[in-house]
Each structure stands twice: as C-alpha cells, then as structure tokens.
Design a protein around this motif. Structure first.
Motif, PDB file in Angstrom:
ATOM      1  N   CYS A 137      45.095  33.469  29.158  1.00  0.00           N
ATOM      2  CA  CYS A 137      44.320  34.266  28.210  1.00  0.00           C
ATOM      3  C   CYS A 137      45.271  34.753  27.119  1.00  0.00           C
ATOM      4  O   CYS A 137      46.266  35.423  27.414  1.00  0.00           O
ATOM      5  CB  CYS A 137      43.673  35.442  28.910  1.00  0.00           C
ATOM      6  SG  CYS A 137      42.633  36.475  27.842  1.00  0.00           S
TER       7      CYS A 137
ATOM      8  N   GLU B 191      40.436  32.320  26.428  1.00  0.00           N
ATOM      9  CA  GLU B 191      40.901  31.573  27.589  1.00  0.00           C
ATOM     10  C   GLU B 191      41.283  30.149  27.192  1.00  0.00           C
ATOM     11  O   GLU B 191      40.691  29.566  26.285  1.00  0.00           O
ATOM     12  CB  GLU B 191      39.806  31.502  28.658  1.00  0.00           C
ATOM     13  CG  GLU B 191      39.224  32.824  29.083  1.00  0.00           C
ATOM     14  CD  GLU B 191      38.042  33.255  28.228  1.00  0.00           C
ATOM     15  OE1 GLU B 191      37.380  34.247  28.598  1.00  0.00           O
ATOM     16  OE2 GLU B 191      37.785  32.611  27.185  1.00  0.00           O
TER      17      GLU B 191
ATOM     18  N   TYR C   9      35.196  30.752  33.799  1.00  0.00           N
ATOM     19  CA  TYR C   9      36.210  31.796  33.976  1.00  0.00           C
ATOM     20  C   TYR C   9      36.358  32.590  32.686  1.00  0.00           C
ATOM     21  O   TYR C   9      36.488  32.006  31.601  1.00  0.00           O
ATOM     22  CB  TYR C   9      37.552  31.173  34.371  1.00  0.00           C
ATOM     23  CG  TYR C   9      37.574  30.696  35.801  1.00  0.00           C
ATOM     24  CD1 TYR C   9      36.955  29.494  36.161  1.00  0.00           C
ATOM     25  CD2 TYR C   9      38.204  31.447  36.802  1.00  0.00           C
ATOM     26  CE1 TYR C   9      36.952  29.057  37.475  1.00  0.00           C
ATOM     27  CE2 TYR C   9      38.205  31.019  38.114  1.00  0.00           C
ATOM     28  CZ  TYR C   9      37.579  29.829  38.448  1.00  0.00           C
ATOM     29  OH  TYR C   9      37.575  29.405  39.762  1.00  0.00           O
TER      30      TYR C   9
ATOM     31  N   ARG D 264      52.190  37.610  33.382  1.00  0.00           N
ATOM     32  CA  ARG D 264      52.030  37.810  31.945  1.00  0.00           C
ATOM     33  C   ARG D 264      53.304  37.434  31.201  1.00  0.00           C
ATOM     34  O   ARG D 264      54.402  37.436  31.778  1.00  0.00           O
ATOM     35  CB  ARG D 264      51.661  39.266  31.645  1.00  0.00           C
ATOM     36  CG  ARG D 264      52.754  40.268  31.955  1.00  0.00           C
ATOM     37  CD  ARG D 264      52.287  41.691  31.661  1.00  0.00           C
ATOM     38  NE  ARG D 264      53.372  42.653  31.839  1.00  0.00           N
ATOM     39  CZ  ARG D 264      53.261  43.948  31.584  1.00  0.00           C
ATOM     40  NH1 ARG D 264      52.117  44.446  31.126  1.00  0.00           N
ATOM     41  NH2 ARG D 264      54.288  44.752  31.773  1.00  0.00           N
TER      42      ARG D 264
ATOM     43  N   ILE E  76      48.532  36.535  39.243  1.00  0.00           N
ATOM     44  CA  ILE E  76      48.358  36.800  37.816  1.00  0.00           C
ATOM     45  C   ILE E  76      49.694  37.263  37.270  1.00  0.00           C
ATOM     46  O   ILE E  76      50.324  38.163  37.842  1.00  0.00           O
ATOM     47  CB  ILE E  76      47.269  37.866  37.558  1.00  0.00           C
ATOM     48  CG1 ILE E  76      45.913  37.389  38.082  1.00  0.00           C
ATOM     49  CG2 ILE E  76      47.171  38.164  36.051  1.00  0.00           C
ATOM     50  CD1 ILE E  76      44.804  38.427  37.968  1.00  0.00           C
TER      51      ILE E  76
ATOM     52  N   TRP F  62      44.066  43.958  32.297  1.00  0.00           N
ATOM     53  CA  TRP F  62      43.633  42.643  31.842  1.00  0.00           C
ATOM     54  C   TRP F  62      43.183  41.832  33.045  1.00  0.00           C
ATOM     55  O   TRP F  62      43.952  41.621  33.977  1.00  0.00           O
ATOM     56  CB  TRP F  62      44.766  41.991  31.055  1.00  0.00           C
ATOM     57  CG  TRP F  62      45.047  42.780  29.823  1.00  0.00           C
ATOM     58  CD1 TRP F  62      45.943  43.790  29.673  1.00  0.00           C
ATOM     59  CD2 TRP F  62      44.353  42.666  28.579  1.00  0.00           C
ATOM     60  NE1 TRP F  62      45.865  44.312  28.408  1.00  0.00           N
ATOM     61  CE2 TRP F  62      44.901  43.634  27.708  1.00  0.00           C
ATOM     62  CE3 TRP F  62      43.342  41.833  28.107  1.00  0.00           C
ATOM     63  CZ2 TRP F  62      44.455  43.793  26.405  1.00  0.00           C
ATOM     64  CZ3 TRP F  62      42.904  41.988  26.798  1.00  0.00           C
ATOM     65  CH2 TRP F  62      43.460  42.958  25.970  1.00  0.00           C
ATOM     66  N   THR F  63      41.942  41.378  32.963  1.00  0.00           N
ATOM     67  CA  THR F  63      41.197  40.979  34.142  1.00  0.00           C
ATOM     68  C   THR F  63      40.709  39.533  34.053  1.00  0.00           C
ATOM     69  O   THR F  63      40.406  39.044  32.958  1.00  0.00           O
ATOM     70  CB  THR F  63      39.977  41.910  34.287  1.00  0.00           C
ATOM     71  OG1 THR F  63      40.415  43.267  34.264  1.00  0.00           O
ATOM     72  CG2 THR F  63      39.212  41.645  35.567  1.00  0.00           C
ATOM     73  N   TRP F  64      40.635  38.905  35.202  1.00  0.00           N
ATOM     74  CA  TRP F  64      39.979  37.608  35.326  1.00  0.00           C
ATOM     75  C   TRP F  64      38.701  37.771  36.135  1.00  0.00           C
ATOM     76  O   TRP F  64      38.707  38.381  37.210  1.00  0.00           O
ATOM     77  CB  TRP F  64      40.885  36.576  35.984  1.00  0.00           C
ATOM     78  CG  TRP F  64      41.994  36.118  35.095  1.00  0.00           C
ATOM     79  CD1 TRP F  64      43.298  36.541  35.110  1.00  0.00           C
ATOM     80  CD2 TRP F  64      41.904  35.162  34.045  1.00  0.00           C
ATOM     81  NE1 TRP F  64      44.014  35.909  34.119  1.00  0.00           N
ATOM     82  CE2 TRP F  64      43.178  35.048  33.451  1.00  0.00           C
ATOM     83  CE3 TRP F  64      40.860  34.383  33.526  1.00  0.00           C
ATOM     84  CZ2 TRP F  64      43.444  34.191  32.382  1.00  0.00           C
ATOM     85  CZ3 TRP F  64      41.124  33.528  32.469  1.00  0.00           C
ATOM     86  CH2 TRP F  64      42.394  33.431  31.913  1.00  0.00           C
TER      87      TRP F  64
ATOM     88  N   LEU G   1      46.294  33.213  35.006  1.00  0.00           N
ATOM     89  CA  LEU G   1      45.735  33.162  36.358  1.00  0.00           C
ATOM     90  C   LEU G   1      46.158  31.861  37.023  1.00  0.00           C
ATOM     91  O   LEU G   1      46.098  30.793  36.412  1.00  0.00           O
ATOM     92  CB  LEU G   1      44.199  33.202  36.293  1.00  0.00           C
ATOM     93  CG  LEU G   1      43.453  32.861  37.577  1.00  0.00           C
ATOM     94  CD1 LEU G   1      43.618  33.984  38.600  1.00  0.00           C
ATOM     95  CD2 LEU G   1      41.981  32.599  37.290  1.00  0.00           C
TER      96      LEU G   1
ATOM     97  N   ASN H 193      43.358  41.622  38.377  1.00  0.00           N
ATOM     98  CA  ASN H 193      43.845  42.070  37.083  1.00  0.00           C
ATOM     99  C   ASN H 193      45.336  42.334  37.099  1.00  0.00           C
ATOM    100  O   ASN H 193      45.977  42.394  38.163  1.00  0.00           O
ATOM    101  CB  ASN H 193      43.076  43.303  36.585  1.00  0.00           C
ATOM    102  CG  ASN H 193      43.290  44.543  37.441  1.00  0.00           C
ATOM    103  OD1 ASN H 193      44.313  44.731  38.084  1.00  0.00           O
ATOM    104  ND2 ASN H 193      42.311  45.437  37.416  1.00  0.00           N
TER     105      ASN H 193
ATOM    106  N   CYS I 171      38.342  35.990  30.750  1.00  0.00           N
ATOM    107  CA  CYS I 171      39.318  37.078  30.752  1.00  0.00           C
ATOM    108  C   CYS I 171      38.694  38.255  30.012  1.00  0.00           C
ATOM    109  O   CYS I 171      37.862  38.075  29.102  1.00  0.00           O
ATOM    110  CB  CYS I 171      40.652  36.667  30.143  1.00  0.00           C
ATOM    111  SG  CYS I 171      40.634  36.083  28.428  1.00  0.00           S
TER     112      CYS I 171
END
Length: 120
Positions: free
Chosen positions: A22, A6, A95, A73, A71, A36-38, A82, A52, A97
C-alpha cells in the motif's frame, strides 16, 4: 488529502506467499495515532480485518490469520506491505488498505482495493 493505493500480483498459486503493498500519499505513515490496516472481502463473506501496523511500527493481527500474516513498512517510501504465507483458494478476495484513527475501527481513508485470486 490522503490517498492509499494497493499494488501487487492479481494471481497467486496455492502454497505461495501473497504479497501486497500500500503506497500512501498526502501524509506520513508515521503520523501519530494512525494505524495502517489491511482488510479483505472474500466472495460471499463480509469484510474481514487482517491486521495493522501502527504509527510507531507495532503490529496487530487477526487471531485466525496471525500464524500466516506479517505486515511491515518502508517509511522512506511511505509504504506498508502485507505478506500472507501458504496461500489457499480461501484467500481469494479483494484486498484493501485503510487508515484507522486510533486503531478503533474508524476507517477514514480507503484504497480502491485490489483483487487477488489464489489458483493454479
């Protein structure tokens, strides 16, 4: 081996947008079946799933944060970002990821976490 890291400002003023990135190494964020998640950990509270972005680019968000969360990418950089608008002191947290296999809460890769404080 897959790593996630992160990055972003550690201090955000109230009403501003909290933005974290991330950066992933060791695998592509477009690899099938990975989400891919926060996630965040607020002081005195448990882990909270924020949202995500999946391997195909689709997104899901926590209902309680959905109105303020996005979110996105950048596949060329193998990064996902994020953004949490209208930050308040309640958003102060560490936070993380993470990579979720099949999007069912099987978090097999975690970043080390980054602390964000929302304060004047």
């Amino acid at each position: 081996q897959v790593h996630a890291q992160e990055s972003g400002p550690g201090l955000v003023k109230p009403s501003q947008t909290l933005s974290l990135t991330c950066t992933v190494s060791g695998d592509s964020i477009t690899t099938d079946y990975y989400y891919w998640t926060w996630i965040r950990l607020r002081p005195g509270k448990g882990l909270e799933w924020i949202g995500n972005i999946g391997y195909s680019g689709g997104t899901r968000f926590s209902p309680s944060l959905k109105s303020r969360t996005s979110i996105s990418r950048d596949t060329s950089k193998n990064q996902f970002t994020l953004q949490l608008t209208n930050a308040t002191p309640e958003d102060t947290a560490v936070y993380y990821c993470a990579r979720d296999y099949l999007g069912i809460g099987y978090f097999e890769v975690w970043g080390q976490g980054t602390r964000v404080t929302v304060s004047q």
